[in-house]
Design a protein around this motif. Structure first.
Motif, PDB file in Angstrom:
ATOM      1  N   ALA A   1       0.827  -1.206   0.000  1.00  0.00           N
ATOM      2  CA  ALA A   1       0.000   0.000   0.000  1.00  0.00           C
ATOM      3  C   ALA A   1       0.863   1.259   0.000  1.00  0.00           C
ATOM      4  CB  ALA A   1      -0.946   0.000   1.207  1.00  0.00           C
ATOM      5  N   ARG A   2       1.936   1.259   0.784  1.00  0.00           N
ATOM      6  CA  ARG A   2       2.839   2.424   0.824  1.00  0.00           C
ATOM      7  C   ARG A   2       3.475   2.662  -0.550  1.00  0.00           C
ATOM      8  NH1 ARG A   2       4.215   0.301   5.854  1.00  0.00           N
ATOM      9  NH2 ARG A   2       6.036  -0.741   4.972  1.00  0.00           N
ATOM     10  N   GLN A   3       3.893   1.596  -1.195  1.00  0.00           N
ATOM     11  CA  GLN A   3       4.501   1.737  -2.520  1.00  0.00           C
ATOM     12  C   GLN A   3       3.496   2.318  -3.519  1.00  0.00           C
ATOM     13  OE1 GLN A   3       6.085  -2.070  -3.696  1.00  0.00           O
ATOM     14  NE2 GLN A   3       7.746  -1.986  -2.199  1.00  0.00           N
ATOM     15  N   LEU A   4       2.280   1.790  -3.486  1.00  0.00           N
ATOM     16  CA  LEU A   4       1.241   2.287  -4.394  1.00  0.00           C
ATOM     17  C   LEU A   4       0.877   3.735  -4.075  1.00  0.00           C
ATOM     18  CD1 LEU A   4      -0.983  -0.917  -4.397  1.00  0.00           C
ATOM     19  CD2 LEU A   4       0.353  -0.046  -6.344  1.00  0.00           C
ATOM     20  N   GLN A   5       0.815   4.059  -2.775  1.00  0.00           N
ATOM     21  CA  GLN A   5       0.494   5.427  -2.365  1.00  0.00           C
ATOM     22  C   GLN A   5       1.571   6.402  -2.819  1.00  0.00           C
ATOM     23  OE1 GLN A   5      -2.397   6.584  -0.526  1.00  0.00           O
ATOM     24  NE2 GLN A   5      -1.532   8.404  -1.483  1.00  0.00           N
ATOM     25  N   GLU A   6       2.818   5.984  -2.733  1.00  0.00           N
ATOM     26  CA  GLU A   6       3.918   6.839  -3.183  1.00  0.00           C
ATOM     27  C   GLU A   6       3.812   7.116  -4.683  1.00  0.00           C
ATOM     28  OE1 GLU A   6       8.729   6.656  -3.648  1.00  0.00           O
ATOM     29  OE2 GLU A   6       7.879   5.798  -1.825  1.00  0.00           O
ATOM     30  N   VAL A   7       3.474   6.095  -5.445  1.00  0.00           N
ATOM     31  CA  VAL A   7       3.293   6.279  -6.890  1.00  0.00           C
ATOM     32  C   VAL A   7       2.144   7.245  -7.149  1.00  0.00           C
ATOM     33  CG1 VAL A   7       2.570   5.115  -9.029  1.00  0.00           C
ATOM     34  CG2 VAL A   7       4.277   4.046  -7.535  1.00  0.00           C
ATOM     35  N   GLN A   8       1.043   7.058  -6.436  1.00  0.00           N
ATOM     36  CA  GLN A   8      -0.119   7.918  -6.635  1.00  0.00           C
ATOM     37  C   GLN A   8       0.195   9.368  -6.262  1.00  0.00           C
ATOM     38  OE1 GLN A   8      -3.513   7.541  -3.971  1.00  0.00           O
ATOM     39  NE2 GLN A   8      -4.874   7.545  -5.746  1.00  0.00           N
ATOM     40  N   THR A   9       0.853   9.570  -5.125  1.00  0.00           N
ATOM     41  CA  THR A   9       1.160  10.909  -4.639  1.00  0.00           C
ATOM     42  C   THR A   9       2.154  11.626  -5.552  1.00  0.00           C
ATOM     43  OG1 THR A   9       0.753  10.211  -2.370  1.00  0.00           O
ATOM     44  CG2 THR A   9       2.064  12.202  -2.652  1.00  0.00           C
ATOM     45  N   ASN A  10       3.134  10.896  -6.048  1.00  0.00           N
ATOM     46  CA  ASN A  10       4.189  11.483  -6.896  1.00  0.00           C
ATOM     47  C   ASN A  10       4.040  11.021  -8.339  1.00  0.00           C
ATOM     48  OD1 ASN A  10       5.557  12.648  -4.578  1.00  0.00           O
ATOM     49  ND2 ASN A  10       6.104  10.551  -4.070  1.00  0.00           N
ATOM     50  N   TRP A  11       2.830  11.076  -8.842  1.00  0.00           N
ATOM     51  CA  TRP A  11       2.506  10.534 -10.160  1.00  0.00           C
ATOM     52  C   TRP A  11       3.403  11.110 -11.252  1.00  0.00           C
ATOM     53  CZ3 TRP A  11       0.207   6.438 -11.894  1.00  0.00           C
ATOM     54  CH2 TRP A  11      -0.176   6.354 -13.231  1.00  0.00           C
ATOM     55  N   ASN A  12       4.079  10.220 -11.960  1.00  0.00           N
ATOM     56  CA  ASN A  12       4.912  10.581 -13.108  1.00  0.00           C
ATOM     57  C   ASN A  12       4.485   9.815 -14.343  1.00  0.00           C
ATOM     58  OD1 ASN A  12       6.698  12.346 -11.733  1.00  0.00           O
ATOM     59  ND2 ASN A  12       7.739  10.593 -10.857  1.00  0.00           N
ATOM     60  N   GLY A  13       3.269   9.299 -14.320  1.00  0.00           N
ATOM     61  CA  GLY A  13       2.820   8.476 -15.430  1.00  0.00           C
ATOM     62  C   GLY A  13       3.314   7.053 -15.240  1.00  0.00           C
ATOM     63  N   PRO A  14       3.162   6.250 -16.268  1.00  0.00           N
ATOM     64  CA  PRO A  14       3.581   4.847 -16.165  1.00  0.00           C
ATOM     65  C   PRO A  14       5.111   4.732 -16.192  1.00  0.00           C
ATOM     66  CG  PRO A  14       2.718   5.302 -18.342  1.00  0.00           C
ATOM     67  CD  PRO A  14       2.526   6.548 -17.529  1.00  0.00           C
ATOM     68  N   ASP A  15       5.705   4.763 -15.014  1.00  0.00           N
ATOM     69  CA  ASP A  15       7.157   4.682 -14.917  1.00  0.00           C
ATOM     70  C   ASP A  15       7.581   3.410 -14.183  1.00  0.00           C
ATOM     71  OD1 ASP A  15       6.479   5.238 -12.297  1.00  0.00           O
ATOM     72  OD2 ASP A  15       7.627   7.092 -12.162  1.00  0.00           O
ATOM     73  N   LYS A  16       8.874   3.291 -13.930  1.00  0.00           N
ATOM     74  CA  LYS A  16       9.412   2.094 -13.290  1.00  0.00           C
ATOM     75  C   LYS A  16       8.858   1.922 -11.878  1.00  0.00           C
ATOM     76  CE  LYS A  16      13.625  -0.411 -12.466  1.00  0.00           C
ATOM     77  NZ  LYS A  16      14.921  -0.710 -13.015  1.00  0.00           N
ATOM     78  N   LYS A  17       8.670   3.025 -11.142  1.00  0.00           N
ATOM     79  CA  LYS A  17       8.123   2.925  -9.782  1.00  0.00           C
ATOM     80  C   LYS A  17       6.710   2.351  -9.812  1.00  0.00           C
ATOM     81  CE  LYS A  17      10.502   5.927  -6.697  1.00  0.00           C
ATOM     82  NZ  LYS A  17      10.326   6.804  -5.581  1.00  0.00           N
TER      83      LYS A  17
END
Length: 121
Positions: free
Chosen positions: A30-46
């Motif tokens: 959940a933390r990993q997904l939340q970090e992606v959502q919060t710092n959205w850069n599009g479909p990236d490696k994260k």
């Protein structure tokens, strides 16, 4: 990390119950997904890595739910399997059409299941 900290980490891992380990893994995902959502850069490696970790975790849960030796009631196993199938389907949808708001359902599921495993409402 100091030797004492490493020893403590090993000890804490070996004394954790399976429920605690599952809850910790769900919260990590959940933390990993939340970090992606919060710092959205599009479909990236994260995003890819966060979805991959979550998918692997839920694949394990699905495999265990389907296992005949699983001690949980069939009804519980079916509910876990249904949630797992939703998670896998949602993951594919996100990979095909990425958008940060689509991650919310995966984050919420993981947090809610982790809270249940930890005995929190």
């Amino acid at each position: 990390m100091s030797h004492a900290a490493q020893a403590y980490a090993r000890t804490s891992q070996t004394t954790a119950t399976p429920r605690e380990i599952e809850a910790q893994a769900l919260l990590k995902a959940a933390r990993q997904l939340q970090e992606v959502q919060t710092n959205w850069n599009g479909p990236d490696k994260k995003m890819h890595n966060a979805l991959l970790f979550n998918r692997r975790l839920w694949s394990i849960f699905l495999t265990e739910a389907e296992h005949n030796g699983n001690p949980h009631a069939l009804e519980v196993r079916q509910k876990i399997a249904n949630i797992g199938l939703f998670v896998l389907t949602r993951t594919i949808e996100i990979q095909l059409d990425p958008a940060p708001e689509k991650l919310k359902s995966l984050i919420d599921i993981n947090c809610n299941i982790a809270a249940g495993l930890a005995g929190r409402p």
